[in-house]
Design a protein around this motif. Structure first.
Motif, PDB file in Angstrom:
ATOM      1  N   LEU A  30       0.712  -1.214   0.150  1.00 56.32           N
ATOM      2  CA  LEU A  30      -0.051  -0.047  -0.046  1.00 56.32           C
ATOM      3  C   LEU A  30       0.783   1.393  -0.124  1.00 56.32           C
ATOM      4  O   LEU A  30       0.370   2.144   0.237  1.00 56.32           O
ATOM      5  N   TYR A  32       2.300   2.925  -2.457  1.00 53.61           N
ATOM      6  CA  TYR A  32       2.014   3.667  -3.542  1.00 53.61           C
ATOM      7  C   TYR A  32       0.754   4.733  -3.347  1.00 53.61           C
ATOM      8  O   TYR A  32       0.949   5.948  -3.833  1.00 53.61           O
ATOM      9  N   LEU A  33       0.201   4.792  -2.183  1.00 51.08           N
ATOM     10  CA  LEU A  33      -0.675   5.759  -1.575  1.00 51.08           C
ATOM     11  C   LEU A  33      -0.078   6.827  -1.062  1.00 51.08           C
ATOM     12  O   LEU A  33      -0.626   8.199  -1.076  1.00 51.08           O
ATOM     13  N   ASP A  34       1.268   6.774  -0.835  1.00 48.47           N
ATOM     14  CA  ASP A  34       1.860   7.903  -0.290  1.00 48.47           C
ATOM     15  C   ASP A  34       3.214   8.234  -1.283  1.00 48.47           C
ATOM     16  O   ASP A  34       4.043   9.025  -0.834  1.00 48.47           O
ATOM     17  N   TYR A 243      -4.889   3.494 -12.938  1.00 48.99           N
ATOM     18  CA  TYR A 243      -4.436   3.560 -11.730  1.00 48.99           C
ATOM     19  C   TYR A 243      -4.153   4.889 -11.378  1.00 48.99           C
ATOM     20  O   TYR A 243      -4.297   5.862 -11.909  1.00 48.99           O
ATOM     21  N   ARG A 247      -2.674  10.105  -5.500  1.00 46.96           N
ATOM     22  CA  ARG A 247      -3.806  10.104  -5.019  1.00 46.96           C
ATOM     23  C   ARG A 247      -5.059  10.985  -5.809  1.00 46.96           C
ATOM     24  O   ARG A 247      -6.318  11.022  -5.394  1.00 46.96           O
ATOM     25  N   TRP A 349      -9.651   6.676  -1.564  1.00 47.57           N
ATOM     26  CA  TRP A 349      -8.346   5.690  -1.275  1.00 47.57           C
ATOM     27  C   TRP A 349      -8.747   4.656  -2.302  1.00 47.57           C
ATOM     28  O   TRP A 349      -9.696   3.881  -2.065  1.00 47.57           O
ATOM     29  N   LEU A 351      -7.570   1.108  -3.135  1.00 52.69           N
ATOM     30  CA  LEU A 351      -6.555   0.041  -2.582  1.00 52.69           C
ATOM     31  C   LEU A 351      -7.148  -1.266  -2.548  1.00 52.69           C
ATOM     32  O   LEU A 351      -8.475  -1.166  -2.321  1.00 52.69           O
ATOM     33  N   LYS A 411      -2.620   7.005   7.109  1.00 52.27           N
ATOM     34  CA  LYS A 411      -1.557   6.198   6.319  1.00 52.27           C
ATOM     35  C   LYS A 411      -2.486   4.659   6.303  1.00 52.27           C
ATOM     36  O   LYS A 411      -3.169   4.547   6.998  1.00 52.27           O
ATOM     37  N   SER A 423      -5.645   0.840   8.650  1.00 57.61           N
ATOM     38  CA  SER A 423      -5.451   2.288   8.441  1.00 57.61           C
ATOM     39  C   SER A 423      -4.939   2.985   9.917  1.00 57.61           C
ATOM     40  O   SER A 423      -5.329   2.271  10.947  1.00 57.61           O
TER      41      SER A 423
END
Length: 623
Positions: A30, A32-34, A243, A247, A349, A351, A411, A423
């Motif tokens: 996960l 890639y979310l940041d 993708y 975000r 989000w 994910l 996060k 989370s």
């Protein structure tokens, strides 16, 4: 908006590494979310297939025909008319997207096209190649002018952008997405889709028949189209799905080859180009993905050859294929995937919450403020949408992913041996933003509070040792690992290396500084990478003050193997990964560090690069 990032995990984008990570739990899945990283997907990455967002039960793949470089509508009308006529024969629409540079917004041809179903999208005002030629301010100006101009066209709402020369040069850059695309233009406009990264299919994907991905000689069909003479690495492999970058940006990867890539390899209008396009379209249908074609009216492909491709799609796949514009695709994503929430709102989000290989959605929505003051604290609402791959439908449920006073979750990591997402939400005050960070675990159906994880003072969370469970790094650069047995965090006996402590709090920090760090608005140039392919995360950092590379040894010694480290003025200093808190256009691809920004324009292929093996080998390891 989260335009800048304080930390990032960038995994090496080699197919072998991707396959190794897929065979065991991935505590960094996960990360890639940041990130603001255009190149993180691979064939084993969780998928967002077409049935998950298109809204038509019979449709399994989407085709988007997008022509580039428009300045003269008359020229484009002549070239496109046979293509539009054929598309209208299918279902009465002419879904083509025109990536535009400069036009007169009042040109009547534009309104005729809009009535027929076309969309008018963005391609920069001046078409600079490379994009940062002339400097950062010039690059932002040419992007902003084009987006603002497209908004001046009556009845048009542009949603998509394509980087000039993205099929021939490494023109996309993390700096572009972080500092330009994910922000507003001079007139407060924005886009939602970028379509500048090229996907190519290979024989490494077991879902694809060999006759589609290999040529008549048994060699790779699509990879030879990549312009090797230009060190072209603007690519991902075997991932034909939308993708998210940073975000706020949907990436719709383009199909390889474009018509420019084809003529560069085998001269214009070659029948082999159409043959290979048909094979790539068949692969996209098998993968239930998107087929985004890049073509031009410059003599590299004929319009009747594009019609031949359309005929193939209809004859072979029928209703399984839907032709859409980027505008229509964005509308369907918003409606069918995000439950009428726009990605640019920053409330969603994307994910894989349950680690089943399919993307899920978490949506966070602040309550509307009442007209009159009320003593009741209004809570935001959250919704988790889990994709049921058997029934091909979304399962919905509310989630407790928020705390008092509307604090957002900050996060995502992995604390579950099953790989389910965890989370972390901020429930601290403005002055003490890290005092109370609570974890909330997904159990396969819903999110459940894990109150034992309170008071983390969390800054970042990564799976450092590759065991499938994330560690946490706090604002004092201390590292701890989660003990499921004791239900608490155990402090580890090491910290970040001395020069890498660029994220720690200064003495007596202001609350504004702390809020900026917590909200990821400051990029300090620190990246976590598996440099030597041992499954553990090493450190690379470089900013306007210092730089360094450290290899991770074990959970007792931490990053004890120094490869290089020093100050900015050193002769062999790494180029900056961040400059003054902004993303400087760094990424990892094909065994190299790459940089693309306003300072690399005079270098070979307009990029700076460092071979990772050479970096690790040329310097003696110091303990």
């Amino acid at each position: 908006m989260r335009g800048l990032l304080s930390f990032s995990v960038l995994l090496l984008c080699s197919p072998a590494f991707a396959q190794d990570k897929a065979k065991k739990p991935d505590g960094n899945r996960l990360a890639y979310l940041d990130e603001v990283n255009p190149y993180y997907p691979h064939k084993d990455f969780p998928k967002l297939t077409t049935p998950m967002w298109v809204g038509d039960k019979d449709v399994e793949a989407v085709v988007i025909l997008a022509i580039d470089d428009m300045r003269d509508p008359k020229k484009y009308e002549i070239f496109l008319r046979p293509i539009l006529r054929r598309l209208k024969e299918i279902d009465g629409r002419a879904p083509v997207s025109i990536m535009t540079n400069q036009v007169n917004p009042k040109d009547p041809q534009l309104q005729e096209w809009l009535k027929e179903g076309l969309s008018l999208e963005c391609h920069t005002f001046d078409h600079p190649c490379p994009f940062f030629k002339g400097g950062f301010d010039k690059a932002k100006e040419t992007y902003d002018k084009c987006v603002d101009l497209m908004h001046e066209i009556p009845n048009n709402k542009p949603v998509a952008f394509r980087m000039p020369c993205c099929d021939s040069m490494n023109t996309p850059s993390p700096r572009f997405y972080a500092e330009i695309f994910n922000k507003l233009t001079a007139k407060s406009h924005f886009l939602s889709i970028d379509t500048s990264v090229f996907n190519y299919f290979t024989s490494a994907d077991p879902e694809l028949p060999k006759e589609l991905v290999l040529d008549d000689k048994g060699q790779e069909r699509f990879k030879p189209y990549l312009p090797a003479d230009r060190s072209f690495v603007n690519t991902i492999e075997n991932y034909p799905y939308p993708y998210v970058i940073g975000r706020l940006c949907w990436q719709f990867p383009c199909v390889t080859p474009s018509d420019w890539q084809a003529q560069h390899r085998q001269k214009p209008n070659n029948p082999k180009t159409v043959k290979d396009w048909k094979a790539a379209l068949d692969c996209s249908v098998i993968k239930k993905g998107v087929f985004c074609l890049v073509f031009h009216p410059h003599g590299w492909i004929r319009n009747d050859q594009v019609v031949e491709l359309i005929d193939h799609a209809v004859a072979k796949h029928g209703k399984k294929v839907k032709f859409l514009t980027f505008k229509e695709a964005n509308d369907r994503l918003t409606k069918n995937l995000l439950a009428d929430h726009d990605l640019r709102d920053g409330t969603s989000w994307i994910l894989d919450a349950n680690n089943d290989g399919n993307m899920d959605v978490v949506i966070y929505q602040l309550p509307e403020m009442p007209a009159k003051p009320t003593p009741v604290i209004l809570q935001p609402s959250t919704e988790t949408r889990i994709w049921d791959g058997t029934k091909l439908t979304w399962k919905r449920g509310n989630s407790s992913l928020y705390g008092p006073y509307g604090r957002k979750l900050t996060k995502f990591g992995v604390l579950s041996p099953k790989g389910f997402a965890t989370s972390f939400r901020d429930e601290g005050s403005v002055l003490e933003p890290w005092v109370a960070i609570y974890a909330c675990r997904f159990d396969g159906d819903t999110w459940r509070d894990d109150t034992q994880s309170a008071s983390l003072k969390l800054l970042e969370i990564h799976d450092i040792d590759g065991d499938g469970i994330s560690e946490r790094i706090d604002c004092y650069n201390e590292i701890a690992r989660w003990s499921d047995k004791k239900k608490e965090w155990d402090k580890l006996p090491f910290k970040l290396p001395p020069l890498a402590i660029t994220l720690g709090l200064p003495e007596n920090p202001s609350w504004l500084f702390k809020m900026a760090i917590r909200d990821n608005r400051i990029d300090r140039g620190l990246r976590f990478l598996d440099l030597n392919h041992d499954g553990k995360l090493d450190l690379v950092f470089s900013n306007e003050k210092e730089y360094g590379i450290y290899l991770f040894e074990n959970m007792e010694k931490g990053w004890s193997k120094k490869i290089m480290a020093g100050k900015r003025a050193d002769k062999d200093a790494l180029p900056m990964i961040s400059r003054k808190g902004t993303n400087n256009g760094f990424w990892v691809h094909s065994g190299h560090f790459w940089w693309a920004n306003e300072d690399t324009m005079l270098l070979k292929d307009h990029v700076d690069r460092r071979n990772i093996k050479d970096l690790l080998a040329r310097t003696s390891i110091e303990k």
